[in-house]
Write an enzyme that holds these catalytic residues in place. Sequence first.
Site, PDB file in Angstrom:
ATOM      1  N   GLY A 131       0.810  -1.205   0.000  1.00 24.75           N
ATOM      2  CA  GLY A 131       0.000   0.000   0.000  1.00 24.75           C
ATOM      3  C   GLY A 131       0.846   1.258   0.000  1.00 24.75           C
ATOM      4  N   HIS A 163      -2.873 -21.805   1.841  1.00 24.92           N
ATOM      5  CA  HIS A 163      -2.803 -22.554   3.098  1.00 24.92           C
ATOM      6  C   HIS A 163      -2.345 -23.988   2.904  1.00 24.92           C
ATOM      7  CE1 HIS A 163      -3.258 -22.769   7.303  1.00 24.92           C
ATOM      8  NE2 HIS A 163      -4.241 -21.892   7.421  1.00 24.92           N
ATOM      9  N   ASP A 165       1.588 -22.123   6.326  1.00 24.99           N
ATOM     10  CA  ASP A 165       0.744 -21.997   7.509  1.00 24.99           C
ATOM     11  C   ASP A 165       0.782 -20.566   8.032  1.00 24.99           C
ATOM     12  OD1 ASP A 165      -0.012 -24.676   7.470  1.00 24.99           O
ATOM     13  OD2 ASP A 165       1.759 -25.287   8.617  1.00 24.99           O
TER      14      ASP A 165
END
Length: 539
Positions: free
Chosen positions: A485, A512, A516
């Site tokens: 950003g 995932h 993790d």
Amino acid sequence: MAKIITMPRLSDTMTEGVVATWLKKVGDTVKEGDILAEIETDKATMEFESFDSGTLLHIGIQEGESAPVDSLLAIIGKEGEDISGLLAGGSAVASSNSSASEAPKTEEAQPKAAAEIPAGVKIVTMPRLSDTMTDGTVASWLKKIGDSVKEGDILAEIETDKATMEFESFNSGTLLYIGVQEGQSAPVDSILAIIGPAGTDVSGIAENFTKGVETTPKTESKTEDTKPATETVTEVIATETNGRIFASPLARQIAKEKGINLAQVKGSGENGRIVKSDVENFTPSAVTPQKAVQQESVAQPAPVVQPFVPAGESYSEEVKNSQMRKTIARRLSESKFTAPHYYLTIEVAMDEAMKSRAIINTVPDTKVSFNDMVVKACAMALKKHTQVNTQWKEDVTVINHHVNIGVAVAVEDGLVVPVLKFTDQMSLTQIGAAVKDLAGRAKNKKLQPSEMEGSTFTVSNLGMFGITEFTSIINQPNSAILSVGAIIEKPVVRNGQIVVGNTMKVTLACDHRTVDGATGAQFLQTLRTYLENPVTMLA
């Protein structure tokens, strides 16, 4: 001997190509190595050179047209050579298919014959009761087979994607056939019911009905052709027969609320039926009855406020999807629907990075951006957290010990991701120069496919547009992508004191299956350390 040139596969994800420009025309002499055409792939527009010499005898794909990989692009041979055999060979599949399909065609002739319905029989199809409706469900039938149906009677209640609505009949007769039972769904325009004279056999019509094919009685075709031309003059009142106005229940409700006389509204629905959009877009006529004009001259105690009726013209256009746009849609959809995404966001203090960048850029001929610093920090963090630098396969997880970072670049048709090979071995200055070069050639569609392959991690930065925080879709086969950003100035707490600081939010999207939550969090902590203390990247 003449040779067939096929549409080449110019990138690993290319399935079809568009001929942007032909640089040779039929009859031109072609030498080995000459540029035949410019071909637009899903990633760039590339020059396609000939590997044969001779005369261009045939062009199979014209400029602006697209065709699948390996389809006939051109034929090169000796001047005047007969290529009818090659062209016939290209259509051999079509000819063999046509012979194989002759039997079905003869079979189709029978349904067409069977589809010729007797006079007075009408096929009622599943109506489109909303602008987004593709299927309808029959909630309940208010008529059963054998019942007499009058024009205007409610046949059934149909559940759309938005509401359950009454569906009325536009024909009179006997309900001979029901095509969709209660609780069942069917696409728009599929057969819903058949209405006609009692005792008429409609079994053949129901079996051979084809969606979207009009079946009209033989005896009625001439009658329809001889309709008077004055029909267009009475369009406004075409929806009114025997004092009854054909309008949907929702249209009636809206007209009642807005005080609109439905007799003045032109219907755009089936058989001139007035629907919701007709009432919403209705503009009262400027012509007022003579009686109203006379009454207007009489002093009224108070003017009546007329309800506002919005009016305008709906406008839209269709733009053909480019190969790049198609590939972006396909690959990002695959990524989003196959990889279980989750997101981690962290805020980074950028004060030291701003100071370091200002010092670096004082060196002559040196220009380093904040994005270059983020790319460098990611490369070094990936060396410490190799589990983020992975790829998922069904049987194994590929752990990459080399770091190739892809940098998302916005171009006119969409997005491309040029790749910096072995980014961890590059200096900030080298990263800045490489990104500038790749981004410039990406916008000019001059990147080579090899320069957009092999990434192990991706960085997407929208900070230059003032976006403070966002999430990205993983660029597979990568396991993660970093969304960067803008740097903003705001009050922050440091050493117990509120001071003005410069911060930047970054969001890590992770797959995932391979990364993790704790692994992704540790990667972001290391990344923040490098960005908040740029000197540590020299260690």
